[in-house]
Design a protein around this motif. Sequence first.
Motif, mmCIF file in Angstrom:
data_model
loop_
_atom_site.group_PDB
_atom_site.id
_atom_site.type_symbol
_atom_site.label_atom_id
_atom_site.label_comp_id
_atom_site.label_asym_id
_atom_site.label_seq_id
_atom_site.Cartn_x
_atom_site.Cartn_y
_atom_site.Cartn_z
ATOM 1 N N TYR A 241 48.865 65.328 89.474
ATOM 2 C CA TYR A 241 50.060 64.511 89.293
ATOM 3 C C TYR A 241 50.864 65.122 88.150
ATOM 4 O O TYR A 241 50.416 65.139 87.016
ATOM 5 N N ALA A 242 52.028 65.674 88.481
ATOM 6 C CA ALA A 242 52.882 66.339 87.498
ATOM 7 C C ALA A 242 54.047 65.432 87.140
ATOM 8 O O ALA A 242 54.635 64.771 88.002
ATOM 9 N N MET B 58 48.137 65.838 85.208
ATOM 10 C CA MET B 58 46.739 65.424 85.129
ATOM 11 C C MET B 58 46.097 65.601 86.495
ATOM 12 O O MET B 58 46.757 65.493 87.529
ATOM 13 N N ARG B 59 44.817 65.916 86.476
ATOM 14 C CA ARG B 59 44.076 66.057 87.729
ATOM 15 C C ARG B 59 43.959 64.695 88.407
ATOM 16 O O ARG B 59 43.965 63.655 87.757
ATOM 17 N N GLN C 171 57.459 58.686 85.530
ATOM 18 C CA GLN C 171 56.819 58.763 86.833
ATOM 19 C C GLN C 171 56.314 60.178 87.108
ATOM 20 O O GLN C 171 56.854 61.158 86.612
ATOM 21 N N THR C 172 55.256 60.290 87.935
ATOM 22 C CA THR C 172 54.693 61.579 88.309
ATOM 23 C C THR C 172 54.800 61.775 89.818
ATOM 24 O O THR C 172 55.001 60.820 90.568
ATOM 25 N N LEU D 297 43.217 75.542 90.103
ATOM 26 C CA LEU D 297 42.620 75.224 88.809
ATOM 27 C C LEU D 297 41.145 75.598 88.809
ATOM 28 O O LEU D 297 40.484 75.569 89.852
ATOM 29 N N PRO D 298 40.602 75.946 87.633
ATOM 30 C CA PRO D 298 39.175 76.238 87.560
ATOM 31 C C PRO D 298 38.347 74.981 87.802
ATOM 32 O O PRO D 298 38.751 73.874 87.456
ATOM 33 N N GLN D 299 37.198 75.177 88.395
ATOM 34 C CA GLN D 299 36.288 74.067 88.682
ATOM 35 C C GLN D 299 35.672 73.582 87.375
ATOM 36 O O GLN D 299 35.279 74.382 86.524
ATOM 37 N N ILE D 300 35.603 72.260 87.199
ATOM 38 C CA ILE D 300 34.955 71.673 86.037
ATOM 39 C C ILE D 300 33.920 70.662 86.531
ATOM 40 O O ILE D 300 34.015 70.142 87.646
ATOM 41 N N SER D 301 32.925 70.402 85.715
ATOM 42 C CA SER D 301 31.938 69.392 86.080
ATOM 43 C C SER D 301 32.190 68.150 85.253
ATOM 44 O O SER D 301 32.357 68.217 84.047
#
Length: 61
Positions: A22-23, A31-32, A48-49, A56-60
């Motif tokens: 959401y940009a 934000m993701r 508003q987004t 994007l890189p994978q994160i846990s």
Amino acid sequence: MFFNRKGAEEKPEEILLSMEVYACNSCNGWMRKDFATEDLLCPLCGDQTSVEMRELPQISN
């Protein structure tokens, strides 16, 4: 001549995923989808987004 070999260590490969984010429409904030708030407002300016796709890189979590 001496060269530092610490920089030559292998780093783990980053896995890039195509993800929805959401940009913000008025600033550079985004934000993701996994971490978005319920009201979908920008955490920086409160505007508003809109939904975008980004690599994007994978994160846990």
